[in-house]
Design a protein around this motif. Structure first.
Motif, mmCIF file in Angstrom:
data_model
loop_
_atom_site.group_PDB
_atom_site.id
_atom_site.type_symbol
_atom_site.label_atom_id
_atom_site.label_comp_id
_atom_site.label_asym_id
_atom_site.label_seq_id
_atom_site.Cartn_x
_atom_site.Cartn_y
_atom_site.Cartn_z
ATOM 1 N N GLU A 126 45.065 33.732 36.555
ATOM 2 C CA GLU A 126 45.815 34.901 36.096
ATOM 3 C C GLU A 126 47.269 34.502 35.937
ATOM 4 N N GLU A 185 34.579 33.825 45.736
ATOM 5 C CA GLU A 185 33.728 34.569 44.814
ATOM 6 C C GLU A 185 34.521 34.972 43.561
ATOM 7 N N GLY A 186 35.763 35.375 43.783
ATOM 8 C CA GLY A 186 36.628 35.732 42.650
ATOM 9 C C GLY A 186 36.842 34.546 41.727
ATOM 10 N N PRO A 246 39.534 32.970 52.202
ATOM 11 C CA PRO A 246 38.731 34.194 52.257
ATOM 12 C C PRO A 246 37.565 34.108 51.266
ATOM 13 N N ARG A 247 36.388 34.502 51.721
ATOM 14 C CA ARG A 247 35.213 34.391 50.870
ATOM 15 C C ARG A 247 35.394 35.115 49.543
ATOM 16 N N VAL A 248 36.035 36.280 49.599
ATOM 17 C CA VAL A 248 36.185 37.069 48.375
ATOM 18 C C VAL A 248 37.005 36.306 47.331
ATOM 19 N N GLU A 249 37.877 35.413 47.782
ATOM 20 C CA GLU A 249 38.667 34.628 46.831
ATOM 21 C C GLU A 249 37.829 33.518 46.198
ATOM 22 N N LYS A 294 36.402 42.987 35.322
ATOM 23 C CA LYS A 294 37.170 42.777 36.561
ATOM 24 C C LYS A 294 36.900 43.950 37.497
ATOM 25 N N SER A 296 33.581 33.777 39.746
ATOM 26 C CA SER A 296 33.275 34.781 38.725
ATOM 27 C C SER A 296 34.319 34.820 37.620
ATOM 28 N N PHE A 297 35.429 34.118 37.793
ATOM 29 C CA PHE A 297 36.479 34.115 36.766
ATOM 30 C C PHE A 297 36.227 33.079 35.666
ATOM 31 N N ARG A 337 29.375 38.861 51.922
ATOM 32 C CA ARG A 337 28.430 38.443 50.906
ATOM 33 C C ARG A 337 28.022 39.606 50.003
ATOM 34 N N PRO A 377 25.700 32.382 46.304
ATOM 35 C CA PRO A 377 26.405 33.142 47.351
ATOM 36 C C PRO A 377 26.471 32.367 48.662
ATOM 37 N N GLY A 378 25.394 31.644 48.983
ATOM 38 C CA GLY A 378 25.410 30.858 50.212
ATOM 39 C C GLY A 378 26.429 29.733 50.145
ATOM 40 N N GLY A 424 42.133 40.379 32.465
ATOM 41 C CA GLY A 424 41.874 41.697 33.030
ATOM 42 C C GLY A 424 42.942 42.181 33.994
ATOM 43 N N TYR A 425 43.995 41.412 34.131
ATOM 44 C CA TYR A 425 45.031 41.782 35.105
ATOM 45 C C TYR A 425 45.768 43.050 34.675
ATOM 46 N N ASN A 479 41.862 40.189 54.721
ATOM 47 C CA ASN A 479 41.563 39.986 53.297
ATOM 48 C C ASN A 479 40.292 40.754 52.960
ATOM 49 N N PHE A 516 39.795 40.593 43.858
ATOM 50 C CA PHE A 516 39.233 40.806 42.529
ATOM 51 C C PHE A 516 38.090 39.844 42.246
ATOM 52 N N LEU A 517 37.102 40.348 41.533
ATOM 53 C CA LEU A 517 36.027 39.506 41.012
ATOM 54 C C LEU A 517 36.023 39.637 39.489
ATOM 55 N N GLY A 518 35.540 38.588 38.820
ATOM 56 C CA GLY A 518 35.335 38.664 37.382
ATOM 57 C C GLY A 518 36.630 38.650 36.589
ATOM 58 N N ARG A 519 36.497 38.838 35.288
ATOM 59 C CA ARG A 519 37.686 38.902 34.449
ATOM 60 C C ARG A 519 37.455 39.903 33.317
ATOM 61 N N GLY A 520 38.526 40.202 32.605
ATOM 62 C CA GLY A 520 38.446 41.162 31.511
ATOM 63 C C GLY A 520 38.042 42.531 32.023
ATOM 64 N N VAL A 549 34.536 42.702 47.920
ATOM 65 C CA VAL A 549 34.847 42.785 49.344
ATOM 66 C C VAL A 549 34.585 41.437 49.998
ATOM 67 N N ASN A 550 35.267 41.206 51.099
ATOM 68 C CA ASN A 550 35.207 39.888 51.736
ATOM 69 C C ASN A 550 33.956 39.746 52.595
#
Lengths: 235, 619
Positions: free
Chosen positions: B366, B67-68, B62-65, A175, B71-72, A182, B49-50, B511-512, A164, A168-172, A179-180
């Motif tokens: 989404e 964070e996603g 997954p961390r990125v999810e 977006k 941020s959404f 910190r 972030p921590g 934003g999709y 993984n 995606f981060l953020g929206r609109g 990356v996986n």
């Protein structure tokens, strides 16, 4: 073949199997439906909307819409070409795409599609958004200026590499590809053998130190328009 | 910082033990992610972030999810907010009633700009519709709604917050009805101007469920179809048919979801229904569970209505102890059904049913590709029926009194009543439950707005109509509406209204897909030119082209309706879209020279002199 059926695309009969998308069936029959976020082997995504067709007059994305027996599908019509040109222009003005300075030029699907659809200069105003570049990894560069949010790297990493690395981060319009880790790409489990590194249709995800290995002019879409390989399969 | 404020505000980073405890409390499942992160946000004023790393590790996501996810949603933040967050609603009805003045007063009183936090921990921000358009300007102070704001009131509020730091203490005068309930204790008013015969009639608790369980599930669905009930959220899909599909879909587990995420600017009807008739909503959901064979119900409650949560939980608890929820409901062996509340976190797009389902699953909201439809493949891949708050009330009423009594009201295609949220330039804003088929004229008479210049029917995703259309009827096959009705008086600048709606959609696009993500931004840019008097004929044409591309190619309803304010106002108020005349010397008026060189000036550290730059080419 018992579970095949046909539908009509721009007057041509196309054979499809149950569950197959309009795009895949058309492609198998040698008809090119323009697309950007679709890539064979990945879960259909339906984000770029370039492959919008009309099935029985209703607009839908050819990559996610299963083919329907006996349906009538419009693909290469002036109306749809106009929408596709607008969508390609939208992607050009949203990001920062400077083809003349981009290593992907000639191999870039966005650029190639613009040429094929006859997009010269976008009519819409450029956004000139400031976007981050992640050059932390010794061998890989992630340049979000060129990203078109197609999620091909995300899907490839998840479904084919079993990792993984991206998400995606953020929206609109904020977006963006994250990356996986910190902060940086170099802290992820990304590996140079990952298929995700070759999934990007544009120049957002590149290997370092490979510039100009193939000279400009000899690259994939310098030689023939995008979609030509599909159309060669035409019966 | 003083010692007291440190004790008030714990470190931004939770400890591992705390994260583990929070996750254990909600259950270590992906579907708990929203509530886990909301708890961390509330306690630490952010999901740092921590914190994201810890949650990802403990939950195996997954961390990125993670964070996603953070941020959404606009009610979650990676950066620390103050322990008091003031969200001033910038929706159109609020702008019509002094939002700008109120926001200035907040800036002055708190002493910070929008998006910033004061030294003593008060964050000031703006937010989209919070469901209080009839008592605008309004704001949320943490979870507490404050309504009918004036500049004086703002100063008093900030002063009071600085002395006691308890938003709940801002409520001195309680609202009417259940707004005064001990578990609500809110200053919000119902403004129930015209309670109709169906939704707001007295509830006989349990009757709908008892009647439903006396017959077969198929018979219940038959009755809903006989009542010709169509979804009240706006799309108008026949409810009976949706249930039939969901019932027919194979699956061990099925779900009933109530969409209580009304985010359409100008709508607030579900707030009043949830405040005054929650039993009817829950009855309707329980009947749905019986009809489609589901045992689990979820109310997806928008974050802005958090202040109703404890009260709604108490109503659910009461129903459990009365045998109206839980096992063997109304004494019928084998009929088990329960309801839980799932909170949202500030995302308009989650009102779209597939996005709502994603959000319940612990993911960014989404929308999904269709097919498959939720009836077949919904929450956690199980057959799911998502219906609106008001739709569930209609169902309860149909079971209480029969289909015939229900379609006594309305028109053949649009049976029953519709609850309207009326706001804007009218004497009596509030809630009106009317029979389908009434004309806009009648509606405007009822609310005291005979001189209206225009009405936004169905909120910004609906259509803007003018007096030539006031004879038209509110119903599915003429002027459909999810309930939002914003009235504009004779002096309103409609272009600024269109612009405000465009800003809303640009903020709320997930934003999709390309047309919505980019198109909502392009619309803003063209409208800016138009408002500045710089739009050329080609800009108007580009605006139209952008809007039409969004309409046809967007992936979900948000994108395909985000262009409606532009398209419908272009059609009915073409005078708003007058381009500037061609300039004789062929310079493009749309070109703003001072703006174009501003960045270069900033970088070079000097200004461009000369009149041609200072005034533009064609001043």
């Amino acid at each position: 073949m018992p579970d095949t059926f046909t539908f009509l695309m721009d007057g041509r009969s196309v054979v499809a199997t149950a569950g197959q998308s309009i795009l895949e069936a058309a492609e198998a029959g040698g008809i090119y439906v323009p697309r950007l976020c679709h890539k064979p082997g990945l879960v259909p995504w339906g984000a770029c909307r370039i492959c919008t067709v009309r099935m029985n007059d209703r607009p839908c994305a050819a990559c996610t819409q299963p083919a329907v027996p006996g349906s009538v599908v419009e693909n290469d019509t002036e109306e749809l070409r106009a929408y596709r040109r607008t969508l390609v222009e939208m992607l050009f003005v949203e990001g920062n795409h400077f083809c003349m300075l981009c290593e992907k030029s000639g191999n870039c699907e966005l650029q190639a599609l613009a040429y094929r659809l006859g997009v010269t200069a976008p009519r819409a105003p450029y956004f000139f958004q400031a976007r981050d570049i992640d050059a932390s990894h010794p061998d890989i560069i992630l340049d979000r200026n060129r990203c078109i949010q197609c999620a091909r790297c995300i899907r490839t990493s998840k479904d084919l590499d079993g990792k993984n690395v991206f998400g995606f981060l953020g929206r609109g319009t904020a977006k963006r590809i994250g990356v996986n880790a910190r902060v940086r790409l170099r802290d992820t489990e990304v590996d140079l053998t990952d298929l995700s590194l070759d999934a990007c249709p544009v120049g957002a995800l590149l290997r370092k130190r490979e510039g100009f290995r193939v000279p400009v002019g000899d690259r994939l879409y310098d030689l023939e328009p995008i979609g030509s390989d599909i159309e060669r399969n035409s019966p | 910082m003083t010692a007291t404020s440190e004790s008030r505000s714990p470190s931004v980073d939770p400890t591992l033990e705390e994260v583990v405890e929070t996750i254990d409390r909600h259950g270590n499942e992906r579907t708990s992610l929203m509530h886990v992160l909301r708890d961390i946000q509330e306690r630490h004023r952010c999901v740092s972030p921590g914190a994201q790393s810890l949650v990802a590790e403990v939950m195996g996501i997954p961390r990125v999810e993670v964070e996603g996810f953070v941020s959404f949603y606009s009610f979650l933040s990676e950066e620390p907010w103050g322990d008091i967050v003031i969200r001033v609603c910038d929706d159109v009805p609020d702008r019509m009633r002094g939002f700008e003045r109120v926001l200035s007063a907040f800036r002055e009183a708190v002493g910070v700009e929008v998006g910033r936090t004061s030294a003593d921990g008060i964050t000031l921000t703006t937010t989209a519709s919070i469901g209080l358009s009839d008592q605008a300007p309004a704001a949320l102070v943490n979870d507490v709604p404050v309504t009918e704001l004036s500049t004086d009131k703002v100063h008093r509020i900030v002063e009071a917050l600085r002395s006691h730091r308890d938003p709940k203490k801002l409520v001195t005068l309680l609202g009417d009805g259940n707004n005064a309930h001990p578990l609500v204790r809110s200053m919000v008013k119902n403004n129930l101007m015209h309670p109709g015969p169906l939704i707001f009639s007295p509830v006989s608790r349990g009757q709908a469920i008892r009647r439903a369980t006396r017959v077969s599930p198929a018979e219940v669905i038959r009755q809903v179809k006989a009542a010709r009930l169509r979804g009240r959220g706006g799309a108008g899909f026949p409810t009976g048919m949706k249930w039939e599909f969901t019932r027919a879909s194979l699956g061990e587990r099925k779900f009933v979801i109530c969409n209580a995420d009304e985010g359409e600017p100008g709508t607030f009807k579900d707030r009043v229904i949830l405040t005054e008739r929650p039993d009817r909503v829950f009855s309707g959901m329980t009947v749905a569970g019986y009809a489609i064979g589901a045992q689990e119900g979820i109310v997806y409650l928008r974050a802005e209505y958090q202040y109703l949560r404890a009260y709604l939980e108490a109503v659910l608890a009461q129903r459990r102890s009365d045998g109206l929820l839980g096992r063997d409901i109304v004494g019928r062996p084998g009929f088990h059904f329960d309801i839980r509340i799932q909170m949202g976190a500030g995302a308009y797009v989650c009102g779209e049913e597939t996005a709502l389902i994603r959000s319940c699953e612990g993911r960014a909201g989404e929308p999904l590709n269709r097919p498959p439809f939720p009836a077949e493949h919904g929450f956690l891949g199980c057959p799911t029926s998502v219906n609106n708050v008001e739709t569930y009330c209609c169902i309860a009423k149909i079971l209480e009194e029969g289909a015939a009594a229900f379609n006594e009201y309305g028109t053949p295609e649009s049976a029953g009543t519709k609850v309207l949220s009326i706001s804007g330039d009218c004497l009596k804003p509030g809630i009106y439950e009317v029979a389908f088929g009434i004309t806009l004229h009648t509606m405007l008479e009822m609310c005291g707005a005979e001189d209206a210049r225009a009405v936004q029917v169905g909120g910004p995703s609906g259509s803007l109509v003018g007096p030539t259309d006031f004879h038209r009827r509110i119903c599915f096959n003429d002027l459909p509406t999810g309930g939002s009705m914003i009235v504009f008086g004779p002096d309103r600048d409609l272009l600024s209204v269109v612009y405000a709606f465009a800003e809303f959609f640009a903020d709320e696009s997930c934003g999709y897909c390309t047309p919505c993500r980019v198109g909502t931004q392009l619309i803003l840019r063209y409208l800016e030119r138009l408002r500045a008097g710089r739009a050329e004929a080609s800009d108007i044409e580009e605006l139209r082209r952008t809007a039409r591309t969004m309409k046809t190619t967007s992936r979900c309803g948000l994108g395909s309706t985000a262009c409606n304010p532009v398209l419908t106002s272009m059609e009915r108020f073409p005078e708003l879209y007058a381009p500037v005349d061609d300039h004789p010397d062929a310079y493009r008026r749309s070109f703003d020279l001072p703006r174009a060189v501003a960045e270069a000036e900033r970088l070079s550290g000097r200004t461009s002199r000369g009149e041609h730059v200072e005034q533009g080419y064609h001043a």
